[in-house]
Design a protein around this motif. Structure first.
Motif, PDB file in Angstrom:
ATOM      1  N   ASN A 108      -5.702   7.324 -11.794  1.00 52.30           N
ATOM      2  CA  ASN A 108      -5.680   5.528 -11.582  1.00 52.30           C
ATOM      3  C   ASN A 108      -4.731   5.795 -10.102  1.00 52.30           C
ATOM      4  O   ASN A 108      -3.951   6.119 -10.051  1.00 52.30           O
ATOM      5  N   TYR A 109      -5.740   4.580  -9.182  1.00 58.34           N
ATOM      6  CA  TYR A 109      -5.173   5.167  -8.254  1.00 58.34           C
ATOM      7  C   TYR A 109      -5.119   2.978  -7.311  1.00 58.34           C
ATOM      8  O   TYR A 109      -5.961   2.957  -7.560  1.00 58.34           O
ATOM      9  N   TRP A 110      -4.511   3.125  -6.622  1.00 61.68           N
ATOM     10  CA  TRP A 110      -4.238   2.485  -5.767  1.00 61.68           C
ATOM     11  C   TRP A 110      -4.201   2.288  -3.959  1.00 61.68           C
ATOM     12  O   TRP A 110      -3.596   3.010  -3.904  1.00 61.68           O
ATOM     13  N   GLY A 111      -4.801   0.830  -3.645  1.00 57.81           N
ATOM     14  CA  GLY A 111      -4.690   0.493  -2.249  1.00 57.81           C
ATOM     15  C   GLY A 111      -2.660   0.140  -1.797  1.00 57.81           C
ATOM     16  O   GLY A 111      -2.494  -0.408  -2.965  1.00 57.81           O
ATOM     17  N   GLN A 112      -2.728  -0.443  -0.495  1.00 55.94           N
ATOM     18  CA  GLN A 112      -1.845  -0.773  -0.154  1.00 55.94           C
ATOM     19  C   GLN A 112      -2.014  -2.781   0.054  1.00 55.94           C
ATOM     20  O   GLN A 112      -0.692  -3.304  -0.048  1.00 55.94           O
ATOM     21  N   GLY A 113      -2.834  -3.040  -0.453  1.00 54.62           N
ATOM     22  CA  GLY A 113      -3.489  -3.629  -0.475  1.00 54.62           C
ATOM     23  C   GLY A 113      -3.404  -5.129   1.162  1.00 54.62           C
ATOM     24  O   GLY A 113      -3.075  -4.155   1.861  1.00 54.62           O
ATOM     25  N   THR A 114      -4.246  -5.850   0.961  1.00 51.48           N
ATOM     26  CA  THR A 114      -4.868  -6.929   2.152  1.00 51.48           C
ATOM     27  C   THR A 114      -4.348  -8.121   1.290  1.00 51.48           C
ATOM     28  O   THR A 114      -4.759  -8.803   1.083  1.00 51.48           O
ATOM     29  N   GLN A 115      -3.928  -9.149   2.391  1.00 57.88           N
ATOM     30  CA  GLN A 115      -2.886  -9.853   2.241  1.00 57.88           C
ATOM     31  C   GLN A 115      -4.451 -11.259   2.742  1.00 57.88           C
ATOM     32  O   GLN A 115      -4.695 -11.582   4.026  1.00 57.88           O
ATOM     33  N   VAL A 116      -4.166 -12.471   2.173  1.00 55.88           N
ATOM     34  CA  VAL A 116      -5.332 -13.393   2.102  1.00 55.88           C
ATOM     35  C   VAL A 116      -4.400 -14.549   2.106  1.00 55.88           C
ATOM     36  O   VAL A 116      -3.971 -15.143   1.340  1.00 55.88           O
ATOM     37  N   THR A 117      -4.604 -15.562   3.010  1.00 56.03           N
ATOM     38  CA  THR A 117      -4.142 -16.159   2.763  1.00 56.03           C
ATOM     39  C   THR A 117      -4.996 -17.759   3.162  1.00 56.03           C
ATOM     40  O   THR A 117      -5.720 -18.160   4.412  1.00 56.03           O
ATOM     41  N   VAL A 118      -5.213 -18.671   1.978  1.00 57.85           N
ATOM     42  CA  VAL A 118      -5.716 -19.492   1.943  1.00 57.85           C
ATOM     43  C   VAL A 118      -5.159 -21.206   2.311  1.00 57.85           C
ATOM     44  O   VAL A 118      -4.657 -22.223   1.616  1.00 57.85           O
ATOM     45  N   SER A 119      -5.573 -21.639   3.888  1.00 59.46           N
ATOM     46  CA  SER A 119      -4.633 -22.662   4.306  1.00 59.46           C
ATOM     47  C   SER A 119      -5.133 -23.530   5.042  1.00 59.46           C
ATOM     48  O   SER A 119      -5.898 -22.674   6.016  1.00 59.46           O
ATOM     49  N   SER A 120      -4.992 -24.697   5.025  1.00 58.75           N
ATOM     50  CA  SER A 120      -5.608 -25.996   6.086  1.00 58.75           C
ATOM     51  C   SER A 120      -4.608 -25.945   7.802  1.00 58.75           C
ATOM     52  O   SER A 120      -4.995 -26.555   8.862  1.00 58.75           O
TER      53      SER A 120
END
Length: 116
Positions: free
Chosen positions: A104-116
């Motif tokens: 079981n392996y994981w990445g470090q993540g990437t931020q997604v921001t949904v905003s006006s």
């Protein structure tokens, strides 16, 4: 060594689209199911979408059905998350996960921001 590297996150307006990528190395990618998870601030890590090793079976969280798609390319050792019609509640850190047997392996993540 095993690496999962996510990319493609960023700031997008509601209704917009983003495509996340996860590049894998250090293991036999075609033998692993791939999953995208996300974690919003103050919340747990939730499954977003998953695809089996051959790419023939997918599952999606109810909250993203009809808006997100999880294709994979075993020749490129990559999995993607195409996100359309984004909403503010999709804001989170998105993680790539590889699962094969007991591995079981994981990445470090990437931020997604949904905003006006």
């Amino acid at each position: 060594q095993v690496q999962l590297v996510e990319s493609g996150g960023g700031l997008v307006q509601p209704g917009g689209s983003l495509r996340l990528s996860c590049a894998a190395s250090g293991f036999t990618f075609s033998e692993f199911a791939m999953t995208w998870y996300r974690q919003a601030p103050g919340k747990g890590r939730d499954l977003v979408a998953s695809i089996d090793s051959a790419g023939g079976y997918t599952i999606y969280a109810d909250s993203v059905k009809g808006r997100f798609v999880i294709p994979r390319d075993n020749a490129k050792n990559a999995v993607y998350l195409q996100m359309n019609s984004l909403k503010a509640e999709d804001t989170a850190v998105y993680y790539c996960n590889a699962r094969g047997g007991l591995r079981n392996y994981w990445g470090q993540g990437t931020q997604v921001t949904v905003s006006s």
